[in-house]
Design a protein around this motif. Structure first.
Motif, PDB file in Angstrom:
ATOM      1  N   MET A  19     -23.433  16.685  57.871  1.00 25.34           N
ATOM      2  CA  MET A  19     -23.402  17.478  55.764  1.00 25.34           C
ATOM      3  C   MET A  19     -23.503  19.399  56.799  1.00 25.34           C
ATOM      4  SD  MET A  19     -26.357  16.195  53.778  1.00 25.34           S
ATOM      5  CE  MET A  19     -25.786  16.285  51.998  1.00 25.34           C
ATOM      6  N   LEU A  20     -23.617  19.641  57.518  1.00 25.53           N
ATOM      7  CA  LEU A  20     -23.618  21.239  57.914  1.00 25.53           C
ATOM      8  C   LEU A  20     -22.553  20.718  58.291  1.00 25.53           C
ATOM      9  CD1 LEU A  20     -26.544  22.516  59.123  1.00 25.53           C
ATOM     10  CD2 LEU A  20     -26.005  22.955  56.898  1.00 25.53           C
ATOM     11  N   ASN A  21     -21.149  20.478  58.884  1.00 28.46           N
ATOM     12  CA  ASN A  21     -20.040  19.920  59.710  1.00 28.46           C
ATOM     13  C   ASN A  21     -19.173  20.378  58.357  1.00 28.46           C
ATOM     14  OD1 ASN A  21     -19.728  21.429  62.014  1.00 28.46           O
ATOM     15  ND2 ASN A  21     -20.433  20.000  62.679  1.00 28.46           N
ATOM     16  N   ASP A  22     -19.286  19.259  57.626  1.00 26.09           N
ATOM     17  CA  ASP A  22     -18.687  18.496  56.331  1.00 26.09           C
ATOM     18  C   ASP A  22     -18.829  19.963  54.988  1.00 26.09           C
ATOM     19  OD1 ASP A  22     -17.721  16.643  56.970  1.00 26.09           O
ATOM     20  OD2 ASP A  22     -19.210  15.218  55.791  1.00 26.09           O
ATOM     21  N   TYR A  23     -19.557  21.030  55.264  1.00 23.08           N
ATOM     22  CA  TYR A  23     -19.684  22.327  54.244  1.00 23.08           C
ATOM     23  C   TYR A  23     -18.810  23.233  54.711  1.00 23.08           C
ATOM     24  CZ  TYR A  23     -23.254  25.218  52.444  1.00 23.08           C
ATOM     25  OH  TYR A  23     -23.211  27.106  51.732  1.00 23.08           O
ATOM     26  N   LEU A  24     -19.155  23.346  56.767  1.00 20.13           N
ATOM     27  CA  LEU A  24     -18.432  23.694  57.275  1.00 20.13           C
ATOM     28  C   LEU A  24     -16.806  24.288  56.565  1.00 20.13           C
ATOM     29  CD1 LEU A  24     -18.818  26.346  59.377  1.00 20.13           C
ATOM     30  CD2 LEU A  24     -18.379  24.866  61.405  1.00 20.13           C
ATOM     31  N   ALA A  25     -16.698  22.740  57.138  1.00 18.13           N
ATOM     32  CA  ALA A  25     -14.967  22.843  56.934  1.00 18.13           C
ATOM     33  C   ALA A  25     -14.946  22.969  55.276  1.00 18.13           C
ATOM     34  CB  ALA A  25     -14.852  21.042  56.344  1.00 18.13           C
ATOM     35  N   ASN A  26     -15.182  21.794  54.377  1.00 17.43           N
ATOM     36  CA  ASN A  26     -14.817  23.401  52.805  1.00 17.43           C
ATOM     37  C   ASN A  26     -14.837  24.690  52.878  1.00 17.43           C
ATOM     38  OD1 ASN A  26     -14.976  20.954  51.074  1.00 17.43           O
ATOM     39  ND2 ASN A  26     -16.475  20.112  51.849  1.00 17.43           N
ATOM     40  N   TYR A  85     -11.212  20.600  59.636  1.00 18.75           N
ATOM     41  CA  TYR A  85     -11.347  20.800  58.072  1.00 18.75           C
ATOM     42  C   TYR A  85     -10.402  21.009  57.118  1.00 18.75           C
ATOM     43  CZ  TYR A  85     -13.187  24.895  61.588  1.00 18.75           C
ATOM     44  OH  TYR A  85     -14.153  25.796  61.701  1.00 18.75           O
ATOM     45  N   ILE A  86      -8.844  20.605  56.922  1.00 22.88           N
ATOM     46  CA  ILE A  86      -8.207  20.205  56.281  1.00 22.88           C
ATOM     47  C   ILE A  86      -8.405  18.585  56.052  1.00 22.88           C
ATOM     48  CG2 ILE A  86      -5.812  19.756  55.599  1.00 22.88           C
ATOM     49  CD1 ILE A  86      -4.942  22.300  57.321  1.00 22.88           C
ATOM     50  N   LYS A  87      -8.966  17.646  57.001  1.00 20.77           N
ATOM     51  CA  LYS A  87      -9.233  16.527  56.740  1.00 20.77           C
ATOM     52  C   LYS A  87     -10.149  16.144  55.891  1.00 20.77           C
ATOM     53  CE  LYS A  87     -10.954  14.264  60.546  1.00 20.77           C
ATOM     54  NZ  LYS A  87     -10.627  13.304  61.786  1.00 20.77           N
ATOM     55  N   GLU A  88     -11.824  17.378  56.384  1.00 21.47           N
ATOM     56  CA  GLU A  88     -12.706  16.808  56.175  1.00 21.47           C
ATOM     57  C   GLU A  88     -13.329  17.285  54.530  1.00 21.47           C
ATOM     58  OE1 GLU A  88     -15.768  17.879  59.093  1.00 21.47           O
ATOM     59  OE2 GLU A  88     -14.361  16.448  60.591  1.00 21.47           O
ATOM     60  N   SER A  89     -12.315  18.058  54.723  1.00 21.13           N
ATOM     61  CA  SER A  89     -12.508  19.082  53.087  1.00 21.13           C
ATOM     62  C   SER A  89     -12.296  18.573  51.940  1.00 21.13           C
ATOM     63  CB  SER A  89     -11.633  20.448  53.344  1.00 21.13           C
ATOM     64  OG  SER A  89     -12.099  21.910  51.879  1.00 21.13           O
ATOM     65  N   THR A  90     -13.244  18.463  50.883  1.00 20.65           N
ATOM     66  CA  THR A  90     -13.265  18.033  49.354  1.00 20.65           C
ATOM     67  C   THR A  90     -12.144  18.724  49.058  1.00 20.65           C
ATOM     68  OG1 THR A  90     -15.146  18.288  48.799  1.00 20.65           O
ATOM     69  CG2 THR A  90     -14.472  16.456  50.105  1.00 20.65           C
ATOM     70  N   ILE A  91     -12.400  20.061  49.137  1.00 23.70           N
ATOM     71  CA  ILE A  91     -11.828  21.725  48.415  1.00 23.70           C
ATOM     72  C   ILE A  91     -10.071  21.464  49.068  1.00 23.70           C
ATOM     73  CG2 ILE A  91     -11.465  23.627  48.432  1.00 23.70           C
ATOM     74  CD1 ILE A  91     -14.591  24.109  48.390  1.00 23.70           C
ATOM     75  N   GLN A  92      -9.258  21.951  48.459  1.00 26.64           N
ATOM     76  CA  GLN A  92      -8.206  21.311  48.685  1.00 26.64           C
ATOM     77  C   GLN A  92      -7.472  22.701  48.878  1.00 26.64           C
ATOM     78  OE1 GLN A  92      -6.392  18.495  48.998  1.00 26.64           O
ATOM     79  NE2 GLN A  92      -8.015  18.017  48.815  1.00 26.64           N
ATOM     80  N   GLU A  93      -6.419  22.928  49.547  1.00 25.49           N
ATOM     81  CA  GLU A  93      -5.290  24.005  49.930  1.00 25.49           C
ATOM     82  C   GLU A  93      -4.539  24.039  48.824  1.00 25.49           C
ATOM     83  OE1 GLU A  93      -4.216  24.781  54.004  1.00 25.49           O
ATOM     84  OE2 GLU A  93      -3.959  22.137  53.128  1.00 25.49           O
ATOM     85  N   VAL A  94      -4.049  25.029  47.990  1.00 20.46           N
ATOM     86  CA  VAL A  94      -3.409  25.893  46.637  1.00 20.46           C
ATOM     87  C   VAL A  94      -2.498  27.288  47.708  1.00 20.46           C
ATOM     88  CG1 VAL A  94      -4.980  25.462  44.861  1.00 20.46           C
ATOM     89  CG2 VAL A  94      -5.108  27.752  45.717  1.00 20.46           C
ATOM     90  N   ASN A  95      -1.263  27.080  47.072  1.00 15.86           N
ATOM     91  CA  ASN A  95      -0.644  27.978  47.356  1.00 15.86           C
ATOM     92  C   ASN A  95      -0.237  29.148  46.027  1.00 15.86           C
ATOM     93  OD1 ASN A  95       1.575  30.308  47.713  1.00 15.86           O
ATOM     94  ND2 ASN A  95       3.338  27.901  47.362  1.00 15.86           N
ATOM     95  N   THR A  96      -0.906  30.673  46.646  1.00 10.90           N
ATOM     96  CA  THR A  96      -1.646  31.849  45.992  1.00 10.90           C
ATOM     97  C   THR A  96      -0.723  32.730  45.498  1.00 10.90           C
ATOM     98  OG1 THR A  96      -2.756  32.469  47.613  1.00 10.90           O
ATOM     99  CG2 THR A  96      -3.862  31.287  46.917  1.00 10.90           C
ATOM    100  N   ILE A  97       0.777  31.986  46.290  1.00 12.88           N
ATOM    101  CA  ILE A  97       1.870  33.077  45.926  1.00 12.88           C
ATOM    102  C   ILE A  97       2.529  32.231  44.296  1.00 12.88           C
ATOM    103  CG2 ILE A  97       4.316  33.613  46.471  1.00 12.88           C
ATOM    104  CD1 ILE A  97       3.680  32.780  49.007  1.00 12.88           C
ATOM    105  N   GLY A  98       2.296  33.833  43.567  1.00  9.63           N
ATOM    106  CA  GLY A  98       3.569  33.842  42.409  1.00  9.63           C
ATOM    107  C   GLY A  98       2.250  33.115  41.036  1.00  9.63           C
ATOM    108  N   MET A  99       0.412  32.652  42.060  1.00  5.05           N
ATOM    109  CA  MET A  99      -0.393  32.313  40.752  1.00  5.05           C
ATOM    110  C   MET A  99      -0.530  33.258  39.669  1.00  5.05           C
ATOM    111  SD  MET A  99      -3.593  30.527  43.142  1.00  5.05           S
ATOM    112  CE  MET A  99      -4.249  28.841  41.568  1.00  5.05           C
ATOM    113  N   LYS A 100      -1.096  32.769  38.540  1.00  6.61           N
ATOM    114  CA  LYS A 100      -1.442  33.604  37.634  1.00  6.61           C
ATOM    115  C   LYS A 100      -3.124  34.519  38.420  1.00  6.61           C
ATOM    116  CE  LYS A 100       1.352  32.714  33.827  1.00  6.61           C
ATOM    117  NZ  LYS A 100       1.477  31.989  32.843  1.00  6.61           N
TER     118      LYS A 100
END
Length: 159
Positions: A19-26, A85-100
């Motif tokens: 769980m700590l490794n999953d947490y680390l990925a997120n 990290y990308i494979k295990e994370s449930t948090i998703q990447e986002v493109n912050t360029i141009g984000m309000k």
């Protein structure tokens, strides 16, 4: 080193380490999102949010190190590849360029909610494993996010 050297049972601690490794990925995905928000914030809330995002990513960086070191303390290697990290994370990447600006805050709030959910699951697992060290660490991380969730929600005018 293994868990028995710190008076923990290997079998009991294995779920905690996983769980700590999953947490680390997120946390890594959350950290990078915070960096992106810090770099790409624009608009009338620039000065306020630029500083807040920096505070949050600095804290996240320290938290990531503590999580990895706890995994090592429990006798296992922490994940250290972005592909993992990308494979295990449930948090998703986002493109912050141009984000309000407020969309950035919403994205961070969403991440914090997911991290708090993971922390509550970890707290339950640490109780079962009699792992007070991990419990104390995770509880402190959760308290920081709970307080900042309140602050960010107040910033957005939410209850």
């Amino acid at each position: 080193m293994d868990a028995k050297e710190i008076s923990l049972k290997e079998k009991s601690v294995k779920p905690v380490v996983d769980m700590l490794n999953d947490y680390l990925a997120n946390y890594h995905i959350h950290y990078q999102k915070l960096r992106g928000c810090h770099w790409n914030i624009k608009g009338q809330n620039f000065f306020t949010l630029h500083l807040k995002f920096e505070e949050l990513y600095t804290n996240a960086q320290l938290t990531i190190d503590e999580i990895a070191e706890r995994v090592l303390t429990l006798g296992k290697p922490p994940h250290s590849r972005f592909a993992d990290y990308i494979k295990e994370s449930t948090i998703q990447e986002v493109n912050t360029i141009g984000m309000k600006d407020l969309d950035m805050v919403e994205a961070i709030l969403s991440d914090m909610a997911k991290l708090i959910e993971l922390e509550r699951e970890l707290l339950n697992a640490t109780v079962e494993a009699n792992d007070d060290g991990t419990n104390d660490m995770v509880n402190n991380f959760m308290q920081f996010k709970e307080k900042n969730t309140w602050m960010l929600r107040s910033f957005c005018g939410k209850k």
